[in-house]
Write a protein that holds these residues in place. Structure first.
Motif, PDB file in Angstrom:
ATOM      1  N   PRO A 164       0.823  -1.215   0.000  1.00 43.62           N
ATOM      2  CA  PRO A 164       0.000   0.000   0.000  1.00 43.62           C
ATOM      3  C   PRO A 164       0.858   1.268   0.000  1.00 43.62           C
ATOM      4  CG  PRO A 164      -0.044  -1.030   2.153  1.00 43.62           C
ATOM      5  CD  PRO A 164       0.701  -1.964   1.247  1.00 43.62           C
ATOM      6  N   ILE A 165       0.405   2.238  -0.749  1.00 45.14           N
ATOM      7  CA  ILE A 165       1.062   3.546  -0.801  1.00 45.14           C
ATOM      8  C   ILE A 165       0.051   4.567  -0.320  1.00 45.14           C
ATOM      9  CG2 ILE A 165       2.148   5.307  -2.234  1.00 45.14           C
ATOM     10  CD1 ILE A 165       2.934   3.065  -4.187  1.00 45.14           C
ATOM     11  N   ALA A 166       0.353   5.174   0.813  1.00 45.31           N
ATOM     12  CA  ALA A 166      -0.516   6.213   1.368  1.00 45.31           C
ATOM     13  C   ALA A 166       0.033   7.578   0.975  1.00 45.31           C
ATOM     14  CB  ALA A 166      -0.578   6.100   2.880  1.00 45.31           C
ATOM     15  N   LEU A 167      -0.860   8.540   0.888  1.00 45.26           N
ATOM     16  CA  LEU A 167      -0.493   9.920   0.599  1.00 45.26           C
ATOM     17  C   LEU A 167      -1.308  10.785   1.547  1.00 45.26           C
ATOM     18  CD1 LEU A 167       0.977  12.002  -1.205  1.00 45.26           C
ATOM     19  CD2 LEU A 167      -0.933  11.806  -2.803  1.00 45.26           C
ATOM     20  N   GLY A 168      -0.634  11.692   2.241  1.00 45.91           N
ATOM     21  CA  GLY A 168      -1.368  12.480   3.214  1.00 45.91           C
ATOM     22  C   GLY A 168      -0.782  13.849   3.452  1.00 45.91           C
ATOM     23  N   ILE A 169      -1.497  14.613   4.251  1.00 38.98           N
ATOM     24  CA  ILE A 169      -1.065  15.936   4.692  1.00 38.98           C
ATOM     25  C   ILE A 169      -1.271  15.976   6.200  1.00 38.98           C
ATOM     26  CG2 ILE A 169      -1.430  18.432   4.541  1.00 38.98           C
ATOM     27  CD1 ILE A 169      -2.548  17.939   1.697  1.00 38.98           C
ATOM     28  N   ALA A 183      -5.107   2.004  -8.039  1.00 39.89           N
ATOM     29  CA  ALA A 183      -4.188   1.206  -8.851  1.00 39.89           C
ATOM     30  C   ALA A 183      -3.689   1.956 -10.069  1.00 39.89           C
ATOM     31  CB  ALA A 183      -4.863  -0.099  -9.262  1.00 39.89           C
ATOM     32  N   GLU A 184      -4.572   2.699 -10.733  1.00 41.95           N
ATOM     33  CA  GLU A 184      -4.159   3.406 -11.953  1.00 41.95           C
ATOM     34  C   GLU A 184      -3.153   4.522 -11.643  1.00 41.95           C
ATOM     35  OE1 GLU A 184      -8.100   5.121 -10.566  1.00 41.95           O
ATOM     36  OE2 GLU A 184      -7.333   3.108 -10.917  1.00 41.95           O
ATOM     37  N   VAL A 185      -3.276   5.141 -10.479  1.00 40.03           N
ATOM     38  CA  VAL A 185      -2.322   6.181 -10.068  1.00 40.03           C
ATOM     39  C   VAL A 185      -0.979   5.531  -9.737  1.00 40.03           C
ATOM     40  CG1 VAL A 185      -1.802   7.965  -8.337  1.00 40.03           C
ATOM     41  CG2 VAL A 185      -4.120   7.755  -9.264  1.00 40.03           C
TER      42      VAL A 185
END
Length: 194
Positions: A164-169, A183-185
């Protein structure tokens, strides 16, 4: 990543003929490189194609024919192309209402340095922001920032392994997280690590 050079750019005449097709291709490509983080932040991950489009558009808008002007656009935008060890993104802070935007930008100073990736259980990788110029003053931050995320070998290996790849602020006035990028990203961004 392929480099954008003076010789690889279309002339203004050739670009005028191909612009609509090229633009449609780029917009379709950007769909898999755009991530909304919370209600008010959008990240567009740049690559050779998106930056090439930006340069061609700037040359068209400014009607730039001369070598000096073309080289200036190349110098301004080429640093946005990832180099194989990083991801680069344009961050947009979006509020429709101008008054709400002004208030929000005043409270979001430093938000550009609070954006992070987290691959599996590895430590967060925070953005290196606005290397081109200062985009924040004593009153507020800018609505647009340019981010670079530098990954080490372990990060890249974990990305390629499919975890898993998380992206946050993580900012006092703006907290948002996507626990798993679509998945497409993931697939599109993985190409930046060729």
């Amino acid at each position: 990543m392929p480099r954008i050079t003076r010789d690889s750019l279309m002339t203004l005449e050739a670009y005028a003929r191909q612009r609509e097709q090229f633009r449609a291709r780029v917009l379709a490509h950007k769909r898999d490189r755009m991530v909304h983080v919370g209600a008010h932040v959008t990240l567009v991950f740049e690559d050779e194609l998106t930056v090439r489009y930006q340069i061609q558009e700037m040359l068209r808008i400014e009607r730039t024919f001369d070598e000096e002007g073309i080289r200036a656009e190349l110098a301004a935008y080429s640093p946005l192309v990832p180099d194989g060890t990083n991801l680069k993104a344009t961050m947009m802070i979006e509020y429709e209402d101008p008054e709400e935007r002004q208030l929000a930008l005043a409270g979001l100073k430093g938000v550009e340095r609070a954006v992070y990736f987290q691959i599996g259980e590895l430590p967060r990788v925070f953005a290196i922001a606005d290397e081109d110029l200062e985009r924040e003053n004593e009153q507020k931050t800018s609505a647009v920032h340019f981010l670079r995320f530098e990954f080490d070998r372990a990060d890249v290996a974990a990305m390629r392994a499919g975890g898993p790849i998380a992206l946050g602020i993580d900012h006092p006035n703006y907290q948002a997280r996507i626990d798993a990028l679509p998945a497409e990203v993931r697939t599109s961004l993985a190409r930046d690590f060729a």
